[in-house]
Design an enzyme around this catalytic site. Structure first.
Site, PDB file in Angstrom:
ATOM      1  CB  SER A 143      -9.271  -9.783  12.725  1.00 51.31           C
ATOM      2  OG  SER A 143      -7.986  -9.785  12.125  1.00 51.31           O
TER       3      SER A 143
ATOM      4  CE1 TYR B 141     -10.905  -4.977   9.809  1.00 56.41           C
ATOM      5  CE2 TYR B 141      -8.809  -5.791  10.645  1.00 56.41           C
ATOM      6  CZ  TYR B 141     -10.015  -6.020   9.997  1.00 56.41           C
ATOM      7  OH  TYR B 141     -10.329  -7.282   9.559  1.00 56.41           O
TER       8      TYR B 141
HETATM    9  P1  NAD Z   1     -14.952  -8.215   1.966  1.00 54.44           P
HETATM   10  O1  NAD Z   1     -14.626  -6.771   1.869  1.00 54.44           O
HETATM   11  O2  NAD Z   1     -14.705  -9.139   0.813  1.00 54.44           O
HETATM   12  O3  NAD Z   1     -16.465  -8.406   2.451  1.00 54.44           O
HETATM   13  C1  NAD Z   1     -17.068  -7.568   3.405  1.00 54.44           C
HETATM   14  C2  NAD Z   1     -18.528  -7.361   3.015  1.00 54.44           C
HETATM   15  O4  NAD Z   1     -19.167  -6.551   4.037  1.00 54.44           O
HETATM   16  C3  NAD Z   1     -18.713  -6.605   1.694  1.00 54.44           C
HETATM   17  O5  NAD Z   1     -19.585  -7.332   0.855  1.00 54.44           O
HETATM   18  C4  NAD Z   1     -19.324  -5.264   2.123  1.00 54.44           C
HETATM   19  O6  NAD Z   1     -20.199  -4.708   1.155  1.00 54.44           O
HETATM   20  C5  NAD Z   1     -20.056  -5.663   3.387  1.00 54.44           C
HETATM   21  N1  NAD Z   1     -20.358  -4.522   4.257  1.00 54.44           N
HETATM   22  C6  NAD Z   1     -19.543  -3.462   4.526  1.00 54.44           C
HETATM   23  N2  NAD Z   1     -20.177  -2.605   5.338  1.00 54.44           N
HETATM   24  C7  NAD Z   1     -21.405  -3.135   5.592  1.00 54.44           C
HETATM   25  C8  NAD Z   1     -22.515  -2.696   6.369  1.00 54.44           C
HETATM   26  N3  NAD Z   1     -22.485  -1.542   7.044  1.00 54.44           N
HETATM   27  N4  NAD Z   1     -23.618  -3.486   6.432  1.00 54.44           N
HETATM   28  C9  NAD Z   1     -23.668  -4.650   5.730  1.00 54.44           C
HETATM   29  N5  NAD Z   1     -22.647  -5.104   4.964  1.00 54.44           N
HETATM   30  C10 NAD Z   1     -21.529  -4.348   4.905  1.00 54.44           C
HETATM   31  O7  NAD Z   1     -14.126  -8.724   3.242  1.00 54.44           O
HETATM   32  P2  NAD Z   1     -13.817 -10.181   3.837  1.00 54.44           P
HETATM   33  O8  NAD Z   1     -12.362 -10.397   3.758  1.00 54.44           O
HETATM   34  O9  NAD Z   1     -14.752 -11.207   3.353  1.00 54.44           O
HETATM   35  O10 NAD Z   1     -14.127  -9.832   5.368  1.00 54.44           O
HETATM   36  C11 NAD Z   1     -15.229 -10.303   6.082  1.00 54.44           C
HETATM   37  C12 NAD Z   1     -14.916 -10.137   7.550  1.00 54.44           C
HETATM   38  O11 NAD Z   1     -13.695 -10.807   7.868  1.00 54.44           O
HETATM   39  C13 NAD Z   1     -14.716  -8.684   7.979  1.00 54.44           C
HETATM   40  O12 NAD Z   1     -15.320  -8.479   9.254  1.00 54.44           O
HETATM   41  C14 NAD Z   1     -13.213  -8.555   8.084  1.00 54.44           C
HETATM   42  O13 NAD Z   1     -12.836  -7.546   8.967  1.00 54.44           O
HETATM   43  C15 NAD Z   1     -12.850  -9.935   8.586  1.00 54.44           C
HETATM   44  N6  NAD Z   1     -11.454 -10.353   8.370  1.00 54.44           N
HETATM   45  C16 NAD Z   1     -10.888 -10.339   7.149  1.00 54.44           C
HETATM   46  C17 NAD Z   1      -9.554 -10.735   7.006  1.00 54.44           C
HETATM   47  C18 NAD Z   1      -8.864 -10.699   5.672  1.00 54.44           C
HETATM   48  O14 NAD Z   1      -7.639 -10.849   5.619  1.00 54.44           O
HETATM   49  N7  NAD Z   1      -9.572 -10.498   4.572  1.00 54.44           N
HETATM   50  C19 NAD Z   1      -8.820 -11.168   8.113  1.00 54.44           C
HETATM   51  C20 NAD Z   1      -9.443 -11.187   9.350  1.00 54.44           C
HETATM   52  C21 NAD Z   1     -10.755 -10.773   9.474  1.00 54.44           C
END
Ligand code: NAD
Length: 257
Positions: free
Chosen positions: A143, A157
């Site tokens: 991130s 986080y």
């Molecule tokens: P999201 O919450 O839409 O998707 C995350 C998915 O991970 C969900 O489907 C959830 O069920 C699954 N998950 C959670 N725990 C799990 C586990 N133990 N095993 C398997 N699956 C699991 O989030 P997103 O925004 O698509 O985020 C995806 C990645 O991007 C994450 O690592 C998040 O930290 C990172 N990220 C997101 C942002 C943002 O602004 N949304 C920014 C930077 C990084």
């Protein structure tokens, strides 16, 4: 097609970045293995992959549990014969994650179990499969917070994403001569469920947006296109990178009015 004959695992494929990446990978010819703990969301994502002309399976696996990750990789090789691309993307941002004084040990441990140990376990069981395939590409979702501190704290986080970034550099170095590339994807703030449920008022959204030079949240589709680049042979000389896709947030000291 940029991923023809490739087999790709995507964790966290039931929503957000993982879902959009699964759809794009399917369109680009990959056999897509969608991994998540949210089975309803995972089946829905798989239907979307198929509706877009792609091919794949959904596998339930909690990436923080060694036995489930090991079984998932076995299922991939049994079903498709190999593994070429490993997108370690699943992660959580806990509602009670705060500063050092307020964050509980339980929240800290859960965040590290999923966000850090989960990436480690996917590599532990995925790298032998990539070796058997003659090499491949690993993309770990970190991130922008691995690079910047915020006064709206989510300490567990933030620390977990720093760990993903440093783990990625070392993995890239260790496995470089095995034709395995490892990159960290660093998305900026996105308009996905994960962030929008945390920034749940217009004031909170604006407090974040003021730091983004582009003045908007990113879309999961925009991140998926970056993952496609890192997964495909187009990025054949890219490894160990901290790949920013962030609307300029890490570049800015002062943003436009
Ligand atoms: P999201 O919450 O839409 O998707 C995350 C998915 O991970 C969900 O489907 C959830 O069920 C699954 N998950 C959670 N725990 C799990 C586990 N133990 N095993 C398997 N699956 C699991 O989030 P997103 O925004 O698509 O985020 C995806 C990645 O991007 C994450 O690592 C998040 O930290 C990172 N990220 C997101 C942002 C943002 O602004 N949304 C920014 C930077 C990084």
């Amino acid at each position: 097609m940029r991923l023809e004959n490739k087999v790709a695992v995507i964790t966290g494929a039931s929503s957000g970045i993982g879902r959009e990446t699964a759809i794009l990978f399917g369109r680009e010819g990959a056999k897509v293995v969608l991994v998540d703990i949210n089975d309803a969301g995972g089946e829905e994502s798989l239907e979307m992959v198929k509706a877009a002309g792609g091919e794949g399976i959904y596998v339930h696996a909690d990436q923080s549990k060694a036995a489930e990750v090991e079984a998932m990789v076995q299922q991939v090789e049994q079903t498709y014969g190999k593994l070429d691309v490993l997108f370690n993307n699943a992660g959580i941002s806990h509602a009670e994650d705060d500063d050092a004084l307020s964050t509980s040990e339980e929240v800290w441990d859960l965040t590290f179990d999923i966000n850090v140990k989960g990436v480690f376990l996917c590599c532990k069981y995925g790298i032998p499969a990539l070796r058997r395939a003659g090499g491949g590409s690993i993309i770990n979702t970190a991130s922008f917070v691995a690079h910047l501190g915020a006064a709206t704290p989510q300490l567990a986080y933030t620390a977990s994403k720093g760990a993903v970034l440093s783990m990625t550099r070392e993995l890239a170095t260790i496995h470089a001569r095995e034709n395995i590339r490892v990159n960290a994807l660093c998305p900026g703030p996105l308009r996905t469920e994960l962030l929008m449920k945390y920034l749940d008022t217009p004031e909170k959204k604006n407090r974040r947006l003021v730091h983004v030079p582009m003045g908007r949240f990113g879309e999961a589709e925009e991140i998926a296109k970056a993952v496609l680049y890192l997964a495909s042979d187009d990025s054949s000389f890219v490894t160990g990178s901290s790949f920013m896709v962030d609307g300029g947030i890490t570049a800015a000291y002062v943003t436009p009015e």
